[in-house]
Write a protein that holds these residues in place. Structure first.
Motif, PDB file in Angstrom:
ATOM      1  N   LEU A 291       0.848  -1.184   0.000  1.00 20.34           N
ATOM      2  CA  LEU A 291       0.000   0.000   0.000  1.00 20.34           C
ATOM      3  C   LEU A 291       0.884   1.235   0.000  1.00 20.34           C
ATOM      4  CD1 LEU A 291      -2.257  -1.709   2.498  1.00 20.34           C
ATOM      5  CD2 LEU A 291      -3.100  -0.858   0.327  1.00 20.34           C
ATOM      6  N   VAL A 292       0.547   2.191  -0.874  1.00 18.62           N
ATOM      7  CA  VAL A 292       1.381   3.363  -1.094  1.00 18.62           C
ATOM      8  C   VAL A 292       0.533   4.623  -0.982  1.00 18.62           C
ATOM      9  CG1 VAL A 292       2.932   4.489  -2.743  1.00 18.62           C
ATOM     10  CG2 VAL A 292       2.775   2.008  -2.708  1.00 18.62           C
ATOM     11  N   CYS A 293       1.131   5.684  -0.449  1.00 19.65           N
ATOM     12  CA  CYS A 293       0.515   7.016  -0.466  1.00 19.65           C
ATOM     13  C   CYS A 293       1.647   8.033  -0.652  1.00 19.65           C
ATOM     14  CB  CYS A 293      -0.281   7.278   0.813  1.00 19.65           C
ATOM     15  SG  CYS A 293       0.727   7.446   2.286  1.00 19.65           S
ATOM     16  N   ALA A 294       1.356   9.296  -0.489  1.00 14.43           N
ATOM     17  CA  ALA A 294       2.362  10.326  -0.734  1.00 14.43           C
ATOM     18  C   ALA A 294       3.513  10.283   0.275  1.00 14.43           C
ATOM     19  CB  ALA A 294       1.707  11.704  -0.733  1.00 14.43           C
ATOM     20  N   SER A 295       3.189  10.112   1.565  1.00 19.54           N
ATOM     21  CA  SER A 295       4.234  10.182   2.588  1.00 19.54           C
ATOM     22  C   SER A 295       4.406   8.907   3.412  1.00 19.54           C
ATOM     23  CB  SER A 295       3.919  11.330   3.552  1.00 19.54           C
ATOM     24  OG  SER A 295       2.740  11.042   4.271  1.00 19.54           O
ATOM     25  N   GLY A 296       3.472   7.987   3.319  1.00 19.28           N
ATOM     26  CA  GLY A 296       3.547   6.757   4.094  1.00 19.28           C
ATOM     27  C   GLY A 296       2.616   6.729   5.291  1.00 19.28           C
ATOM     28  N   MET A 297       1.965   7.841   5.602  1.00 21.06           N
ATOM     29  CA  MET A 297       1.073   7.885   6.762  1.00 21.06           C
ATOM     30  C   MET A 297      -0.273   7.210   6.475  1.00 21.06           C
ATOM     31  SD  MET A 297       3.070   9.110   8.903  1.00 21.06           S
ATOM     32  CE  MET A 297       1.971   9.240  10.285  1.00 21.06           C
ATOM     33  N   ARG A 298      -0.902   7.547   5.358  1.00 21.57           N
ATOM     34  CA  ARG A 298      -2.192   6.937   5.009  1.00 21.57           C
ATOM     35  C   ARG A 298      -2.032   5.453   4.730  1.00 21.57           C
ATOM     36  NH1 ARG A 298      -4.005  11.050   0.451  1.00 21.57           N
ATOM     37  NH2 ARG A 298      -1.764  11.237   0.381  1.00 21.57           N
ATOM     38  N   SER A 299      -0.906   5.087   4.125  1.00 18.53           N
ATOM     39  CA  SER A 299      -0.710   3.669   3.805  1.00 18.53           C
ATOM     40  C   SER A 299      -0.540   2.828   5.068  1.00 18.53           C
ATOM     41  CB  SER A 299       0.474   3.485   2.858  1.00 18.53           C
ATOM     42  OG  SER A 299       1.666   3.951   3.436  1.00 18.53           O
ATOM     43  N   LYS A 300      -0.032   3.416   6.147  1.00 16.56           N
ATOM     44  CA  LYS A 300       0.044   2.683   7.412  1.00 16.56           C
ATOM     45  C   LYS A 300      -1.358   2.373   7.920  1.00 16.56           C
ATOM     46  CE  LYS A 300       4.440   4.311   9.243  1.00 16.56           C
ATOM     47  NZ  LYS A 300       5.075   5.068  10.319  1.00 16.56           N
ATOM     48  N   ARG A 301      -2.261   3.348   7.814  1.00 15.65           N
ATOM     49  CA  ARG A 301      -3.649   3.104   8.214  1.00 15.65           C
ATOM     50  C   ARG A 301      -4.295   2.077   7.291  1.00 15.65           C
ATOM     51  NH1 ARG A 301      -6.358   8.561   8.079  1.00 15.65           N
ATOM     52  NH2 ARG A 301      -4.391   9.340   7.319  1.00 15.65           N
ATOM     53  N   ALA A 302      -3.940   2.145   6.011  1.00 18.86           N
ATOM     54  CA  ALA A 302      -4.500   1.213   5.027  1.00 18.86           C
ATOM     55  C   ALA A 302      -4.081  -0.222   5.310  1.00 18.86           C
ATOM     56  CB  ALA A 302      -4.074   1.626   3.623  1.00 18.86           C
ATOM     57  N   VAL A 303      -2.882  -0.418   5.844  1.00 19.45           N
ATOM     58  CA  VAL A 303      -2.421  -1.771   6.178  1.00 19.45           C
ATOM     59  C   VAL A 303      -3.346  -2.402   7.210  1.00 19.45           C
ATOM     60  CG1 VAL A 303      -0.579  -3.096   7.316  1.00 19.45           C
ATOM     61  CG2 VAL A 303      -0.007  -1.448   5.542  1.00 19.45           C
ATOM     62  N   SER A 304      -3.727  -1.634   8.223  1.00 24.40           N
ATOM     63  CA  SER A 304      -4.613  -2.213   9.243  1.00 24.40           C
ATOM     64  C   SER A 304      -5.986  -2.549   8.656  1.00 24.40           C
ATOM     65  CB  SER A 304      -4.745  -1.275  10.444  1.00 24.40           C
ATOM     66  OG  SER A 304      -5.335  -0.062  10.067  1.00 24.40           O
ATOM     67  N   ILE A 305      -6.477  -1.735   7.730  1.00 24.93           N
ATOM     68  CA  ILE A 305      -7.754  -2.033   7.066  1.00 24.93           C
ATOM     69  C   ILE A 305      -7.617  -3.303   6.234  1.00 24.93           C
ATOM     70  CG2 ILE A 305      -9.396  -1.237   5.314  1.00 24.93           C
ATOM     71  CD1 ILE A 305      -8.785   1.646   6.307  1.00 24.93           C
ATOM     72  N   ALA A 306      -6.518  -3.401   5.471  1.00 26.68           N
ATOM     73  CA  ALA A 306      -6.299  -4.574   4.622  1.00 26.68           C
ATOM     74  C   ALA A 306      -6.186  -5.847   5.464  1.00 26.68           C
ATOM     75  CB  ALA A 306      -5.047  -4.386   3.775  1.00 26.68           C
ATOM     76  N   LYS A 307      -5.494  -5.772   6.576  1.00 19.11           N
ATOM     77  CA  LYS A 307      -5.359  -6.955   7.435  1.00 19.11           C
ATOM     78  C   LYS A 307      -6.711  -7.347   8.020  1.00 19.11           C
ATOM     79  CE  LYS A 307      -0.509  -6.818   8.274  1.00 19.11           C
ATOM     80  NZ  LYS A 307       0.569  -7.169   9.142  1.00 19.11           N
ATOM     81  N   LYS A 308      -7.537  -6.359   8.328  1.00 21.83           N
ATOM     82  CA  LYS A 308      -8.878  -6.649   8.834  1.00 21.83           C
ATOM     83  C   LYS A 308      -9.714  -7.365   7.767  1.00 21.83           C
ATOM     84  CE  LYS A 308     -12.060  -3.446   9.336  1.00 21.83           C
ATOM     85  NZ  LYS A 308     -12.787  -2.252   9.769  1.00 21.83           N
ATOM     86  N   LEU A 309      -9.437  -7.071   6.490  1.00 19.75           N
ATOM     87  CA  LEU A 309     -10.153  -7.701   5.385  1.00 19.75           C
ATOM     88  C   LEU A 309      -9.581  -9.065   5.003  1.00 19.75           C
ATOM     89  CD1 LEU A 309     -10.672  -4.587   3.085  1.00 19.75           C
ATOM     90  CD2 LEU A 309     -12.406  -5.768   4.440  1.00 19.75           C
ATOM     91  N   GLY A 310      -8.481  -9.470   5.655  1.00 19.37           N
ATOM     92  CA  GLY A 310      -7.916 -10.791   5.400  1.00 19.37           C
ATOM     93  C   GLY A 310      -6.628 -10.798   4.596  1.00 19.37           C
ATOM     94  N   TYR A 311      -6.067  -9.644   4.294  1.00 18.72           N
ATOM     95  CA  TYR A 311      -4.791  -9.568   3.573  1.00 18.72           C
ATOM     96  C   TYR A 311      -3.675  -9.563   4.610  1.00 18.72           C
ATOM     97  CZ  TYR A 311      -7.634  -8.230  -0.437  1.00 18.72           C
ATOM     98  OH  TYR A 311      -8.561  -8.206  -1.450  1.00 18.72           O
ATOM     99  N   GLU A 312      -3.277 -10.754   5.042  1.00 14.39           N
ATOM    100  CA  GLU A 312      -2.286 -10.868   6.112  1.00 14.39           C
ATOM    101  C   GLU A 312      -0.889 -10.442   5.676  1.00 14.39           C
ATOM    102  OE1 GLU A 312      -2.827 -11.387   9.330  1.00 14.39           O
ATOM    103  OE2 GLU A 312      -4.949 -11.386   8.802  1.00 14.39           O
ATOM    104  N   ASN A 313      -0.621 -10.454   4.371  1.00 13.63           N
ATOM    105  CA  ASN A 313       0.698 -10.105   3.851  1.00 13.63           C
ATOM    106  C   ASN A 313       0.689  -8.682   3.294  1.00 13.63           C
ATOM    107  OD1 ASN A 313       3.364 -10.482   3.244  1.00 13.63           O
ATOM    108  ND2 ASN A 313       3.032 -12.013   1.668  1.00 13.63           N
ATOM    109  N   ALA A 314       0.035  -7.756   4.019  1.00 10.64           N
ATOM    110  CA  ALA A 314      -0.053  -6.360   3.583  1.00 10.64           C
ATOM    111  C   ALA A 314       1.091  -5.549   4.188  1.00 10.64           C
ATOM    112  CB  ALA A 314      -1.391  -5.766   4.006  1.00 10.64           C
ATOM    113  N   HIS A 315       1.659  -4.658   3.370  1.00  6.55           N
ATOM    114  CA  HIS A 315       2.794  -3.838   3.795  1.00  6.55           C
ATOM    115  C   HIS A 315       2.591  -2.400   3.337  1.00  6.55           C
ATOM    116  CE1 HIS A 315       4.974  -7.586   4.546  1.00  6.55           C
ATOM    117  NE2 HIS A 315       4.504  -7.987   3.380  1.00  6.55           N
TER     118      HIS A 315
END
Length: 136
Positions: free
Chosen positions: A93-117
């Motif tokens: 997961l990518v964003c401009a600075s890395g802050m939004r993508s950190k939040r996106a990782v937790s959403i992705a893991k909640k959806l079952g994407y255990e290998n999210a970075h």
């Protein structure tokens, strides 16, 4: 005991420096695994990782990782499963600075994407590493 009392300042400095060394590990996004641009390239090449940019459409159009798909962060929970169907593949997961993508990782893991970075440093780090940027 007198040794500890006589050298209390040394112990305070040792504890403070240990705390400063631990601070980055404790504040790294609640377990969100961050990858460097080089590690992302290796993951894409070796394991066919899917790249999802969580920026808004205007930021995405200005420049994104080559081959990335755009799913803005507010829409991630509802649209990610339609964009990346294989939950076993690595997901970057990518964003401009890395802050939004950190939040996106937790959403992705909640959806079952255990290998999210998350890409540490976002597109800024990607551009600094002189890696290819695609514009829409």
């Amino acid at each position: 005991m007198s040794f500890f009392l006589d050298n209390w300042m040394l112990f305070a400095i040792a504890l403070a420096s240990g705390g400063m060394l631990m601070f980055p590990a404790l504040t790294s996004g609640g377990g969100a695994a961050g990858l460097t641009p080089t590690e992302v390239v290796q993951l894409i090449n070796r394991e066919k990782a899917a790249v999802v940019d969580v920026c808004g459409p205007d930021e995405f159009a200005a420049g994104h990782v080559t081959g990335a798909k755009n799913v803005p962060l507010p829409d991630l929970e509802t649209k990610l499963t339609g964009v990346v169907k294989n939950k076993n593949l690595p997901l970057v997961l990518v964003c401009a600075s890395g802050m939004r993508s950190k939040r996106a990782v937790s959403i992705a893991k909640k959806l079952g994407y255990e290998n999210a970075h998350s890409l540490t440093g976002g597109m800024g780090a990607w551009r600094s590493a002189n890696l290819p940027v695609e514009k829409a």
